[in-house]
Motif scaffolding. Structure first.
Motif, PDB file in Angstrom:
ATOM      1  N   HIS A   3      -1.378  -6.757  -7.287  1.00 57.98           N
ATOM      2  CA  HIS A   3      -1.225  -6.147  -8.605  1.00 57.98           C
ATOM      3  C   HIS A   3      -2.380  -6.504  -9.535  1.00 57.98           C
ATOM      4  N   LEU A   4      -2.964  -7.674  -9.378  1.00 60.47           N
ATOM      5  CA  LEU A   4      -4.169  -8.014 -10.147  1.00 60.47           C
ATOM      6  C   LEU A   4      -5.334  -7.112  -9.753  1.00 60.47           C
ATOM      7  N   GLN A   5      -5.456  -6.827  -8.457  1.00 59.25           N
ATOM      8  CA  GLN A   5      -6.520  -5.933  -7.999  1.00 59.25           C
ATOM      9  C   GLN A   5      -6.310  -4.515  -8.520  1.00 59.25           C
ATOM     10  N   VAL A  15       8.663 -16.406   1.347  1.00 62.73           N
ATOM     11  CA  VAL A  15       8.859 -15.917  -0.021  1.00 62.73           C
ATOM     12  C   VAL A  15       7.659 -16.301  -0.887  1.00 62.73           C
ATOM     13  N   ASP A  16       7.134 -17.512  -0.708  1.00 61.90           N
ATOM     14  CA  ASP A  16       5.943 -17.931  -1.457  1.00 61.90           C
ATOM     15  C   ASP A  16       4.737 -17.053  -1.110  1.00 61.90           C
ATOM     16  N   ILE A  17       4.596 -16.701   0.156  1.00 57.49           N
ATOM     17  CA  ILE A  17       3.496 -15.838   0.582  1.00 57.49           C
ATOM     18  C   ILE A  17       3.670 -14.440  -0.011  1.00 57.49           C
ATOM     19  N   ILE A  18       4.898 -13.927   0.002  1.00 57.84           N
ATOM     20  CA  ILE A  18       5.175 -12.613  -0.584  1.00 57.84           C
ATOM     21  C   ILE A  18       4.773 -12.607  -2.054  1.00 57.84           C
ATOM     22  N   THR A  19       5.153 -13.656  -2.770  1.00 60.08           N
ATOM     23  CA  THR A  19       4.839 -13.748  -4.193  1.00 60.08           C
ATOM     24  C   THR A  19       3.341 -13.776  -4.437  1.00 60.08           C
ATOM     25  N   SER A  20       2.625 -14.595  -3.691  1.00 59.44           N
ATOM     26  CA  SER A  20       1.177 -14.710  -3.921  1.00 59.44           C
ATOM     27  C   SER A  20       0.437 -13.428  -3.552  1.00 59.44           C
ATOM     28  N   VAL A  21       0.800 -12.797  -2.438  1.00 57.79           N
ATOM     29  CA  VAL A  21       0.126 -11.564  -2.023  1.00 57.79           C
ATOM     30  C   VAL A  21       0.423 -10.438  -3.006  1.00 57.79           C
ATOM     31  N   ILE A  32      -8.368  -1.538  -6.530  1.00 55.72           N
ATOM     32  CA  ILE A  32      -7.529  -0.792  -5.589  1.00 55.72           C
ATOM     33  C   ILE A  32      -6.901   0.370  -6.346  1.00 55.72           C
ATOM     34  N   GLU A  33      -6.881   1.524  -5.722  1.00 57.34           N
ATOM     35  CA  GLU A  33      -6.221   2.693  -6.306  1.00 57.34           C
ATOM     36  C   GLU A  33      -4.746   2.646  -5.925  1.00 57.34           C
ATOM     37  N   PRO A  34      -3.833   2.632  -6.905  1.00 56.74           N
ATOM     38  CA  PRO A  34      -2.403   2.577  -6.571  1.00 56.74           C
ATOM     39  C   PRO A  34      -1.956   3.830  -5.831  1.00 56.74           C
ATOM     40  N   LYS A  53       0.836  -1.199   0.000  1.00 50.04           N
ATOM     41  CA  LYS A  53       0.000   0.000   0.000  1.00 50.04           C
ATOM     42  C   LYS A  53       0.873   1.252   0.000  1.00 50.04           C
ATOM     43  N   ALA A  54       1.989   1.208   0.714  1.00 54.40           N
ATOM     44  CA  ALA A  54       2.907   2.352   0.754  1.00 54.40           C
ATOM     45  C   ALA A  54       3.665   2.507  -0.567  1.00 54.40           C
ATOM     46  N   ASP A  55       4.096   1.381  -1.141  1.00 56.28           N
ATOM     47  CA  ASP A  55       4.847   1.409  -2.405  1.00 56.28           C
ATOM     48  C   ASP A  55       4.597   0.095  -3.134  1.00 56.28           C
ATOM     49  N   PRO A  56       3.744   0.110  -4.177  1.00 57.79           N
ATOM     50  CA  PRO A  56       3.392  -1.139  -4.865  1.00 57.79           C
ATOM     51  C   PRO A  56       4.565  -1.829  -5.546  1.00 57.79           C
ATOM     52  N   TRP A  57       5.655  -1.143  -5.797  1.00 55.66           N
ATOM     53  CA  TRP A  57       6.792  -1.737  -6.488  1.00 55.66           C
ATOM     54  C   TRP A  57       7.985  -1.937  -5.571  1.00 55.66           C
ATOM     55  N   ALA A  58       7.757  -1.932  -4.276  1.00 52.23           N
ATOM     56  CA  ALA A  58       8.848  -2.143  -3.329  1.00 52.23           C
ATOM     57  C   ALA A  58       9.319  -3.594  -3.377  1.00 52.23           C
ATOM     58  N   VAL A  59      10.586  -3.787  -3.134  1.00 60.29           N
ATOM     59  CA  VAL A  59      11.142  -5.133  -3.022  1.00 60.29           C
ATOM     60  C   VAL A  59      10.941  -5.576  -1.579  1.00 60.29           C
ATOM     61  N   ILE A  60      10.209  -6.656  -1.422  1.00 61.79           N
ATOM     62  CA  ILE A  60       9.890  -7.155  -0.087  1.00 61.79           C
ATOM     63  C   ILE A  60      10.611  -8.480   0.109  1.00 61.79           C
ATOM     64  N   VAL A  61      11.367  -8.571   1.176  1.00 63.82           N
ATOM     65  CA  VAL A  61      12.105  -9.784   1.510  1.00 63.82           C
ATOM     66  C   VAL A  61      11.712 -10.228   2.921  1.00 63.82           C
ATOM     67  N   PRO A  62      11.954 -11.500   3.267  1.00 65.00           N
ATOM     68  CA  PRO A  62      11.568 -11.975   4.601  1.00 65.00           C
ATOM     69  C   PRO A  62      12.162 -11.156   5.740  1.00 65.00           C
ATOM     70  N   ALA A  63      13.398 -10.710   5.614  1.00 61.43           N
ATOM     71  CA  ALA A  63      14.015  -9.932   6.696  1.00 61.43           C
ATOM     72  C   ALA A  63      13.263  -8.630   6.950  1.00 61.43           C
TER      73      ALA A  63
END
Length: 103
Positions: free
Chosen positions: A64-66, A53-59, A72-74, A23-33
């Motif tokens: 992005h599909l929404q 990592v699998d959860i990050i990918t699916s969410v 959802i408004e980006p 929500k803060a940044d749709p293109w942020a790189v999100i890692v488990p740490a």
């Protein structure tokens, strides 16, 4: 479902943190740490990281599909890079005096 047994972190909590980051940044790189830091935890055995990592990918795919469907408004990310740039102070981070030349 419990994802991390060492820290007792549920999948629901991980999904909430990922959505907040997106929500803060749709293109942020999100890692488990990054997720664990937001939850105030640390990876101990790190056996759960592949699942995270699998959860990050699916969410991220769902989010992005929404956005593509218009549900959802980006978020606008104009203010974030400027705020980040304030934190990058080269001479302070490198602990050199202003008169010191590197080359």
């Amino acid at each position: 479902m419990l994802v991390c047994h060492c820290n007792v972190i549920a999948e629901r909590e991980i999904r909430q943190v990922i959505r907040a980051f997106l929500k803060a940044d749709p293109w942020a790189v999100i890692v488990p740490a990054k997720i664990y830091r937001e939850l105030g935890k640390r990876g101990r055995c790190c056996g759960c990281f592949p699942n995270v990592v699998d959860i990050i990918t699916s969410v991220t795919e769902e989010y992005h599909l929404q956005i593509a469907q218009g549900l959802i408004e980006p978020a606008t990310t104009d203010a974030r890079p400027a705020a980040r740039q304030d934190k990058r102070l080269g001479d302070v981070n490198e602990r050199r005096s202003t008169g010191n030349r590197a080359a």
